[in-house]
Design an enzyme around this catalytic site. Sequence first.
Site, PDB file in Angstrom:
ATOM      1  CG  ASP A 188       2.850  -7.308  -5.821  1.00 29.61           C
ATOM      2  OD1 ASP A 188       2.262  -6.832  -4.831  1.00 29.61           O
ATOM      3  OD2 ASP A 188       2.331  -8.146  -6.596  1.00 29.61           O
ATOM      4  CD  GLU A 193      -2.838  -1.186  -0.002  1.00 35.21           C
ATOM      5  OE1 GLU A 193      -3.125  -0.128  -0.589  1.00 35.21           O
ATOM      6  OE2 GLU A 193      -3.229  -2.296  -0.404  1.00 35.21           O
TER       7      GLU A 193
HETATM    8 ZN   LIG Z   1      -2.608  -2.908  -4.598  1.00 34.87          ZN
END
Ligand SMILES: [Zn+2]
Length: 294
Positions: free
Chosen positions: A184, A122
């Site tokens: 990621d 996030e």
């Molecule tokens: Zn996401």
Amino acid sequence: MRACVWTMRATRRAVPACLSAVLVAACAVSQQQEVDLGASTAAQVSAELPLIRDAAVVNYITALGAQLSQATDTRDLAWHFTVVDSKEVNAFALPGGWVYVNRGLIERASNMSELAGVMAHEIGHVTLRHSVDQMQQAQGADMGLVLLCTLTKVCEGGAGQAAIGIGGSALFAKFSRSDEAEADVEAVATTVKAGISPYGIPSMFRILLAERKTNPGALDAFFASHPLEEDRIEHTEAQIATYPASELQRLAKDSPAFQTFRRRLLAMPPSPAPKKAPAGTAQRPSTENGGSLQ
Ligand SMILES: [Zn+2]
């Protein structure tokens, strides 16, 4: 350098010229405007979502968030980390540094590195400015309400959506698959820099994918707002494999403080089940938000 990723992404996606113009315009969003956008939406979120104010919970999520954000943030943002009292599995970030993690996700994490991986992902959406990009595309949408739908099940079903005047395509605040992949990559780098094992990232993905198989529907909100397929596990593990094994072994996987924090959440009364549309929203015209999100 990252402030203008929109131009490149707009070109890569071959979006219509009018949308390109919007995205290029988004490049001009200053950091202050980004923070103001996040702050106004965070105020809506505070008014509409059940947030956990318990001091021990707030202190832990804030400390873990600070450990991660300080490892990666080069813009000196004022970060805010909050646990939402929702049993649904989800997490979300607003422009400027507001990160929300649902209690339901934390309760499913088995160790600190799994929660840290989600939070680092996030944080990546904020540092890569995906969140500003997303909200620029959602101009006119009431993001407080969109997030209410994203982080809880209050809007589930046609009646709920109609009650708060949100069109189907605006039900969830979605990131694209390329945004997910980029976040990621950031999450792996951030956890390592913060001294936390990045293996928590693929490990949490496995927990969520396994639950999707055994309990279809329970994770709809998470999968709708964060597209997750098995290839994200492969990609993160391949990235982790580029680090020396000796470095990875030194990184923290769990902590007594995380387990105390998780037990505290598990011992709290059940999350409220929001059943009614927020006051004052029932008359909202359905066209106000319709179709503006991806
Ligand atoms: Zn996401």
